[in-house]
Design a protein around this motif. Structure first.
Motif, short mmCIF file in Angstrom:
data_model
loop_
_atom_site.label_atom_id
_atom_site.label_comp_id
_atom_site.label_asym_id
_atom_site.label_seq_id
_atom_site.Cartn_x
_atom_site.Cartn_y
_atom_site.Cartn_z
N GLU A 102 66.93 50.91 55.95
CA GLU A 102 66.18 49.88 56.65
C GLU A 102 66.45 49.92 58.15
OE1 GLU A 102 67.47 46.40 54.61
OE2 GLU A 102 65.84 46.47 53.12
N THR A 103 67.71 50.14 58.52
CA THR A 103 68.07 50.24 59.94
C THR A 103 67.39 51.44 60.58
OG1 THR A 103 70.23 49.22 59.56
CG2 THR A 103 69.98 50.50 61.59
N ALA A 119 71.58 52.79 65.44
CA ALA A 119 70.66 52.08 66.34
C ALA A 119 70.89 52.52 67.79
CB ALA A 119 70.85 50.57 66.20
N GLU A 148 63.72 50.59 61.08
CA GLU A 148 63.57 49.62 62.16
C GLU A 148 63.67 50.29 63.53
OE1 GLU A 148 66.65 46.83 61.39
OE2 GLU A 148 65.65 45.95 59.64
N ASN A 149 64.40 51.40 63.60
CA ASN A 149 64.60 52.11 64.86
C ASN A 149 63.73 53.36 64.98
OD1 ASN A 149 67.05 50.85 66.49
ND2 ASN A 149 67.54 50.68 64.30
N LYS A 197 70.62 49.32 53.33
CA LYS A 197 70.70 48.78 54.69
C LYS A 197 70.57 49.89 55.73
CE LYS A 197 71.52 45.84 58.03
NZ LYS A 197 70.46 44.89 58.48
N VAL A 239 75.58 51.69 60.95
CA VAL A 239 74.26 51.21 61.37
C VAL A 239 74.21 50.90 62.87
CG1 VAL A 239 73.55 50.41 59.09
CG2 VAL A 239 74.82 48.86 60.60
N LYS A 240 75.33 50.46 63.44
CA LYS A 240 75.36 50.17 64.87
C LYS A 240 75.19 51.46 65.68
CE LYS A 240 78.21 47.90 68.44
NZ LYS A 240 78.42 49.07 69.34
#
Length: 309
Positions: free
Chosen positions: A36-37, A282, A40-41, A33, A278-279
């Motif tokens: 992937e994060t 991002a 994505e960023n 995860k 992950v927060k």
């Protein structure tokens, strides 16, 4: 995501790097995860070291790559070697035998046939440049390492290696953050009789800019030597007030501003994130899309407790 050009070949890489020092306690699903994060960023660069949790971080990352082989071609993989953690003390080893042994072990743990970048982790006082060169030649010719660099080295240490090493030293990983400003302090306080004028690193930042060496900033949210995070820390009220004020202006988190402050320097630095949340990843990645004004950069520098002559 902002891209930086690394080395003489100007290979493009994401300005923000995912550091993997703290992943050992995560599950495979959580690491997947996280990757992937990152992607994505716009974060495509991942930093390891053979000594992180005695290889457990590389092994965990490798299990995820084995499960998700599609990820390998999407990422740039970097690891470091040379630190030897023993039961009683730590030492450094840049011998040919040790470098070859540790890189082969890292590749096995990472479950890949090559790493994109290999860095020598911390200077070995007993370094023999000819041995490093022999190890680099073998690793490069076998396709196990594509690019090379160093970590925490000054200009003359790099020049000593370059006397024998044929491959360009494309990266130097160094401490730099709003509360660890040694890379720029002496350049600001030239010829002054103040502490900030002391050149402790041989003007390594200027050296790297002159020689097309990409600086990777480690611990971008830390103060001191792993003393803690300065963001939201009551020890630094003036600094956090200024960061929060600028963060509100841009509509981002304070993490993003801490990243943007480093990236505002024209040396085209990469920022290595230590967080695995992950927060926060991002949020931090958004800093790559912000260009602070010159006054904002200096306001933060001053709020951190620095002075201008």
């Amino acid at each position: 995501m902002k891209q930086v050009a690394i080395g003489p070949e100007k290979n493009e890489a994401s300005a923000v790097v995912q550091g993997c020092m703290r992943i050992s306690e995560m599950s495979e699903a959580a690491v997947e995860k996280l990757i992937e994060t990152d992607l994505e960023n716009g974060i495509t660069f991942f930093d390891h070291a053979d000594c992180y949790s005695q290889g457990a971080c590389e092994a965990l990352f490798g299990r995820v790559l084995a499960k998700r082989p599609d990820l390998r071609d999407k990422i740039t993989l970097q690891t470091k070697c040379g630190i030897v953690h023993g039961p009683e003390y730590t030492l450094y080893d840049f011998s040919k035998e040790h470098l070859l042994e540790t890189v082969n072990a890292s590749l096995k743990r990472l479950q890949t046939d090559h790493v994109d970048y290999l860095l020598l982790h911390r200077p070995d006082a007993l370094v023999e440049p000819e041995e490093v060169a022999a190890a680099f030649d073998e690793l490069h010719s076998e396709g196990k390492v594509l690019h090379f660099g160093v970590s925490n080295q000054n200009p003359y240490q790099m020049e000593l290696l370059k006397k024998s090493v044929k491959q360009p030293l494309e990266v130097n990983q160094l401490q730099f953050s709003i509360k660890a400003t040694g890379l720029v302090d002496a350049g600001i306080n030239v010829n002054m009789t103040v502490d900030g004028s002391n050149v402790r690193d041989g003007s390594i930042l200027d050296y790297c800019r002159l020689h097309d060496v990409t600086v990777q900033a480690w611990s971008p949210f830390q103060y001191g030597f792993f003393e803690g995070v300065f963001l939201d820390n009551p020890k630094f009220p003036e600094l956090n007030k200024k960061i929060d004020e600028i963060a509100a202006k841009y509509g981002v988190s304070n993490n993003a501003i801490a990243v943007a402050w480093i990236l505002r320097h024209p040396a085209e630095i990469q920022v290595i994130l230590g967080t695995t949340n992950v927060k926060r990843v991002a949020e931090s990645a958004k800093g790559a899309d912000i260009t602070l004004t010159r006054p904002e950069w200096y306001e933060i520098y001053l709020a951190a407790g620095n002075k201008l002559p």
